[in-house]
Design an enzyme around this catalytic site. Structure first.
Site, short mmCIF file in Angstrom:
data_model
loop_
_atom_site.label_atom_id
_atom_site.label_comp_id
_atom_site.label_asym_id
_atom_site.label_seq_id
_atom_site.Cartn_x
_atom_site.Cartn_y
_atom_site.Cartn_z
N ASP A 159 0.89 -1.16 0.00
CA ASP A 159 0.00 0.00 0.00
C ASP A 159 0.92 1.21 0.00
O ASP A 159 1.63 1.46 0.97
CB ASP A 159 -0.90 -0.01 1.24
CG ASP A 159 -1.79 1.23 1.28
OD1 ASP A 159 -1.64 2.12 0.41
OD2 ASP A 159 -2.64 1.30 2.19
N TYR B 21 -10.05 14.25 -7.69
CA TYR B 21 -9.03 13.64 -8.56
C TYR B 21 -8.27 14.75 -9.28
O TYR B 21 -7.03 14.72 -9.35
CB TYR B 21 -9.73 12.70 -9.55
CG TYR B 21 -8.81 12.01 -10.53
CD1 TYR B 21 -7.85 11.10 -10.11
CD2 TYR B 21 -8.94 12.24 -11.91
CE1 TYR B 21 -7.03 10.44 -11.03
CE2 TYR B 21 -8.14 11.58 -12.82
CZ TYR B 21 -7.18 10.69 -12.38
OH TYR B 21 -6.37 10.04 -13.28
N LYS C 206 -4.24 15.31 -8.83
CA LYS C 206 -3.33 15.26 -9.97
C LYS C 206 -2.64 16.61 -10.18
O LYS C 206 -1.46 16.66 -10.58
CB LYS C 206 -4.07 14.81 -11.24
CG LYS C 206 -4.49 13.34 -11.23
CD LYS C 206 -3.31 12.36 -11.05
CE LYS C 206 -3.66 10.94 -11.44
NZ LYS C 206 -2.60 9.96 -11.11
N1 LIG Z 1 -7.42 5.23 -17.39
C1 LIG Z 1 -7.48 6.55 -17.64
O1 LIG Z 1 -8.36 7.05 -18.36
C2 LIG Z 1 -6.40 7.45 -17.09
C3 LIG Z 1 -6.26 8.73 -17.66
C4 LIG Z 1 -5.28 9.58 -17.16
C5 LIG Z 1 -4.47 9.17 -16.12
N2 LIG Z 1 -4.64 7.93 -15.58
C6 LIG Z 1 -3.75 7.54 -14.49
O2 LIG Z 1 -3.02 6.42 -14.92
C7 LIG Z 1 -2.59 5.66 -13.78
C8 LIG Z 1 -2.90 4.19 -14.01
O3 LIG Z 1 -4.29 4.04 -14.11
P1 LIG Z 1 -4.98 2.83 -14.90
O4 LIG Z 1 -5.81 3.45 -15.94
O5 LIG Z 1 -4.00 1.81 -15.25
O6 LIG Z 1 -5.98 2.33 -13.75
P2 LIG Z 1 -6.05 0.94 -12.96
O7 LIG Z 1 -6.13 -0.18 -13.93
O8 LIG Z 1 -7.16 1.11 -11.99
O9 LIG Z 1 -4.66 0.84 -12.19
C9 LIG Z 1 -4.35 1.65 -11.07
C10 LIG Z 1 -3.29 0.95 -10.24
O10 LIG Z 1 -2.95 1.77 -9.12
C11 LIG Z 1 -2.86 0.92 -7.97
N3 LIG Z 1 -3.10 1.66 -6.74
C12 LIG Z 1 -4.09 2.54 -6.47
N4 LIG Z 1 -3.96 3.00 -5.22
C13 LIG Z 1 -2.88 2.41 -4.68
C14 LIG Z 1 -2.23 2.44 -3.42
N5 LIG Z 1 -2.67 3.21 -2.41
N6 LIG Z 1 -1.13 1.68 -3.23
C15 LIG Z 1 -0.68 0.89 -4.20
N7 LIG Z 1 -1.23 0.79 -5.43
C16 LIG Z 1 -2.32 1.55 -5.64
C17 LIG Z 1 -3.93 -0.13 -8.21
O11 LIG Z 1 -3.68 -1.26 -7.42
P3 LIG Z 1 -4.91 -2.22 -7.03
O12 LIG Z 1 -5.72 -2.46 -8.28
O13 LIG Z 1 -4.23 -3.45 -6.56
O14 LIG Z 1 -5.69 -1.50 -6.00
C18 LIG Z 1 -3.74 -0.39 -9.70
O15 LIG Z 1 -2.70 -1.33 -9.91
C19 LIG Z 1 -3.31 6.28 -12.58
O16 LIG Z 1 -2.40 7.14 -11.91
C20 LIG Z 1 -4.43 7.09 -13.22
O17 LIG Z 1 -4.81 8.17 -12.41
C21 LIG Z 1 -5.58 7.05 -16.04
#
Ligand SMILES: NC(=O)c1ccc[n+]([C@@H]2O[C@H](COP(=O)([O-])OP(=O)(O)OC[C@H]3O[C@@H](n4cnc5c(N)ncnc54)[C@H](OP(=O)(O)O)[C@@H]3O)[C@@H](O)[C@H]2O)c1
Length: 235
Positions: free
Chosen positions: A63, A155, A159
């Site tokens: 975490d 959010y 960010k």
């Molecule tokens: N998808 C989009 O549209 C988008 C757009 C812009 C930016 N982003 C950013 O891109 C990044 C990756 O997102 P994604 O789209 O790949 O989403 P995702 O599939 O939900 O992956 C997010 C990851 O962050 C981990 N996480 C969250 N809180 C945590 C904590 N306290 N400690 C450790 N791990 C933690 C989650 O782990 P668990 O699943 O094990 O909880 C998961 O592996 C994020 O920073 C998100 O804000 C996403």
């Protein structure tokens, strides 16, 4: 870094959509990886898919809002990889909602996942980066940190804070030859969206985002890419 073979990289959020796509790409490029995510089962599944654990592939769930958990992960990363060349902070999450209906616990969870995670990972990664060799830190932020939206104001706030952390931290570690980049992607088709009503055909793929991360990692060591803003393109 123009050749990622044997380059030692930590990826947080590694079991998520963007993080797992990045881990697969880096592994294919010959990078040596220390991966972390919260959910141990999904992390183990990814490691098995990549043919590990083994030399150059190690993972431990953590975490990232909990400093002892982060310290334990980086201690393991040091044992398995020695020093580090790059840290990619991918972990993050969003909780859409009206401010008047949002609890302090929700606020703290969003803040910790997006800001505390990058702070703690950076704090414990920097001592592992050899100042003679230099290195890179990439923080995955969002266009939401640059432009407000009414759906997920906390959010956007987290960010935006991550973007400022990235810029100020970059000034602190410049003397250690560490280059720090904020990545500001737009909508990407990953589990991030849960069951929210979005048209996924209009989103980028996780692979698209990984292309941009690889571009930053592959940039010449004489170039500082401070921020990259990019989004789905539908002419
Ligand atoms: N998808 C989009 O549209 C988008 C757009 C812009 C930016 N982003 C950013 O891109 C990044 C990756 O997102 P994604 O789209 O790949 O989403 P995702 O599939 O939900 O992956 C997010 C990851 O962050 C981990 N996480 C969250 N809180 C945590 C904590 N306290 N400690 C450790 N791990 C933690 C989650 O782990 P668990 O699943 O094990 O909880 C998961 O592996 C994020 O920073 C998100 O804000 C996403």
């Amino acid at each position: 870094m123009t050749n990622l073979d044997k380059v030692r990289v930590v990826v947080t959020g590694a079991a998520g959509g963007i993080g797992s796509a990045l881990a697969r790409r880096l592994h294919a490029a010959g990078a040596r990886l220390a991966l972390t995510s919260r959910d141990p089962e999904r992390l183990d599944g990814l490691v098995r898919e990549l043919g590990g654990p083994g030399d150059g592939l190690w993972a431990q769930s953590a975490d990232l809002a909990d400093e002892p958990s982060v310290e334990s992960f980086f201690e393991g990363a040091r044992e398995h990889l020695g020093s580090l060349d790059a840290l990619v902070n991918v972990a993050g999450l969003s909780r859409p909602g009206q401010i008047v209906e949002t609890s302090l616990a929700d606020f703290e969870q969003i803040w910790h996942a997006n800001v505390t995670s990058a702070f703690l990972a950076s704090k414990h990664a920097v001592p592992l980066i050899d100042p003679d060799a230099g290195g890179a830190v990439i923080n995955v932020s969002s266009v939401a940190g640059l432009r407000p939206n009414a759906t997920a104001p906390l959010y956007c706030t987290a960010k935006a804070a991550l973007d400022m952390f990235t810029r100020a931290f970059a000034l602190q570690v410049k003397q250690r030859r560490i280059r720090v980049t904020a990545l500001n992607p737009g909508g990407t088709d990953t589990p991030f969206w849960g069951d929210r009503p979005v048209d996924r055909s209009k989103l980028m793929s996780a692979e698209d985002v990984v292309d941009v991360i690889m571009f930053v990692l592959n940039a010449p060591s004489t170039v500082q890419i401070s921020a990259v803003e990019f989004e789905p393109f539908h002419p």
